[in-house]
Design a protein around this motif. Sequence first.
Motif, short mmCIF file in Angstrom:
data_model
loop_
_atom_site.label_atom_id
_atom_site.label_comp_id
_atom_site.label_asym_id
_atom_site.label_seq_id
_atom_site.Cartn_x
_atom_site.Cartn_y
_atom_site.Cartn_z
N THR A 67 33.39 63.06 13.26
CA THR A 67 33.51 62.57 14.63
C THR A 67 32.92 61.15 14.72
O THR A 67 32.00 60.81 13.98
N GLY A 68 33.48 60.35 15.62
CA GLY A 68 33.01 58.98 15.75
C GLY A 68 33.24 58.18 14.48
O GLY A 68 32.43 57.31 14.14
N GLY A 69 34.35 58.44 13.80
CA GLY A 69 34.60 57.79 12.53
C GLY A 69 35.40 56.51 12.60
O GLY A 69 35.88 56.03 11.58
N THR A 70 35.54 55.94 13.79
CA THR A 70 36.33 54.72 13.94
C THR A 70 35.50 53.44 13.90
O THR A 70 36.05 52.35 13.94
N SER A 71 34.18 53.57 13.80
CA SER A 71 33.33 52.38 13.74
C SER A 71 31.98 52.74 13.14
O SER A 71 31.60 53.92 13.06
N GLY A 91 37.87 62.07 14.40
CA GLY A 91 37.98 62.16 15.85
C GLY A 91 37.37 60.94 16.50
O GLY A 91 36.24 60.57 16.19
N GLY A 92 38.13 60.29 17.39
CA GLY A 92 37.63 59.10 18.06
C GLY A 92 38.16 59.00 19.47
O GLY A 92 39.26 59.47 19.77
N ARG A 98 41.16 53.78 16.93
CA ARG A 98 41.86 54.80 16.15
C ARG A 98 43.05 54.20 15.43
O ARG A 98 43.26 54.44 14.23
N ASP A 99 43.84 53.41 16.15
CA ASP A 99 45.02 52.79 15.55
C ASP A 99 44.63 51.81 14.44
O ASP A 99 45.28 51.73 13.39
N ARG A 100 43.55 51.04 14.68
CA ARG A 100 43.11 50.06 13.69
C ARG A 100 42.64 50.76 12.41
O ARG A 100 42.96 50.33 11.30
N ALA A 149 29.40 61.23 15.97
CA ALA A 149 29.57 60.51 17.24
C ALA A 149 28.39 60.70 18.18
O ALA A 149 27.83 61.79 18.27
N ALA A 150 28.03 59.62 18.87
CA ALA A 150 26.95 59.66 19.86
C ALA A 150 27.05 58.44 20.75
O ALA A 150 27.64 57.43 20.36
N VAL A 151 26.50 58.53 21.95
CA VAL A 151 26.47 57.39 22.88
C VAL A 151 25.09 57.29 23.51
O VAL A 151 24.33 58.27 23.55
#
Length: 199
Positions: A67-71, A91-92, A98-100, A149-151
């Motif tokens: 999760t949170g694997g887009t950055s 998952g993003g 995601r597209d990038r 993933a986290a915010v």
Amino acid sequence: MRPAAAKRSSRGSPTRVAWGRAQHTLAVFSGTGAVLFCGGALYFRRKTAAPQWQHQYRLEGKKIVVTGGTSGIGKACVRQLKRHGAHVIVGGRDVERRDRLAAELASDGTHGKVDVLPLDLADASSVAAFAARVDSLCAGSLHGLINNAAVIECEQQMTAAGIDRTFATNVLGPFQLTNCLLPLLLKTGGAGEDGQHAR
């Protein structure tokens, strides 16, 4: 007497001379410390830069969710897993990221596989839909789950369900996703060659 007095005044008072020497000594020690610190950091980096494990693990046929694997760290993790041959399901929340990521990894020359799916951990319905997609893609086997993933919201924001977004994303979402995928993880076992359980 006058020349001697002039000589003493040109050298400065004993206190000033001592302070100047102390400053010089401190500067030398500071410079030496900085050199030793940088050298130690470079040595540590060389020792832990992963040449000894880069080819140790072979993950062909292993399926791992990130999760949170887009950055950030999540993206670096996805790259390494794919590099070792894993099938990574990412998952993003952000569509552009995601597209990038999908475009970058499609032409990176490694032999793993990546599926990039929408996932908002603050939304229970999005988590459930993501888990269902993972189950269909994995075809009965899942070897690992990385809840990355986290915010951190500077100001409180609430979800549509009336839950604090930070709490929902960092706690409730990962808890729900783990519980959804846990039966599949336990059924499959570990990603390691030694058969350790997935974590």
